[in-house]
Design an enzyme around this catalytic site. Sequence first.
Site, PDB file in Angstrom:
ATOM      1  CB  SER A 134      -5.253 -32.123   9.962  1.00  0.00           C
ATOM      2  OG  SER A 134      -5.704 -33.300   9.328  1.00  0.00           O
ATOM      3  CE1 TYR A 160     -10.379 -30.551  10.591  1.00  0.00           C
ATOM      4  CE2 TYR A 160      -9.526 -32.262   9.137  1.00  0.00           C
ATOM      5  CZ  TYR A 160      -9.532 -31.615  10.364  1.00  0.00           C
ATOM      6  OH  TYR A 160      -8.667 -32.017  11.356  1.00  0.00           O
TER       7      TYR A 160
END
Length: 292
Positions: A134, A160
Amino acid sequence: MTRIHTPFTARSTAAEVLAGIDLTGRRMLITGGGSGLGRAAADALRDAGAEVVTPTRSELDLADLDSVRAYTAGWRGPVDAVIANAGIMAVPERRTAANGWELQLATNFLGHFALITGLREHYTPGARVVLVSSGAQLRAGVDLDDPHFERRPYDPWTAYSQSKSAVVLLAVGISRHLGAVSANALAPGSIHTNLQRHIDRATMRVLGAMDEDGNLIHPDGYKTPEQGAAAEVMLAASPLLAGVTGRYFDQDNQEAEVVPGGPEPMAGVAEWSVDPAAADRLWKLAEAEIPG
């Protein structure tokens, strides 16, 4: 090292990437292949002739190393590609897997590490591993001294981001430790999938992804699952990427520029995400969790 340029764009679909490619006889494993990007990738690969295995969570729980170990022990036959697509995002409060690892790092990184290394006897010559990261990897690297937030305050987005930096480091690590297998990471871009299930409505509105009535909206730059899956199938099957390893591809389906991480860059791959020394340290931490 020259950056790789492909003929694809951010709007290319998985089907367009695979146009004219015959994958008959190829066997591929996709985690999280039942919905979202994973399903779009699986559909496109099957349409191109590949046999695609998409285990459910009842078969393979990435947060449970015993589950992963049982799955790899039961695997039979060859593997031409593994697409590590499954993941979790922004878990609101600190949670850990059974082995004590912070849950996002355990699921997004360690479970896939165990799966990929556990299948090492089954890879065919030229096998590929595709790791879904990501753009969040730009925001935080892996804190190798406190990866599980035992001493620092837990923040769901930092956790994350750390897990997605770890995913890129896994590609680097595979290129250094599993020589017969090529591995590359990617950022698919912004897409509405089940990955956002932990994000509250207020945050979704701030991100411009939800209106005041709670309806999902698609701001400029959002992709469809079929567009988001383009890089997954490109790295798994396109002849253009044969032999390429240890790289990171951005949401435009091009190899990313290496940049300093931090709050400012909106594209590229952070230096900490492709640092070979960090990849080796993280590999050793993961190996210590995997018996044998």
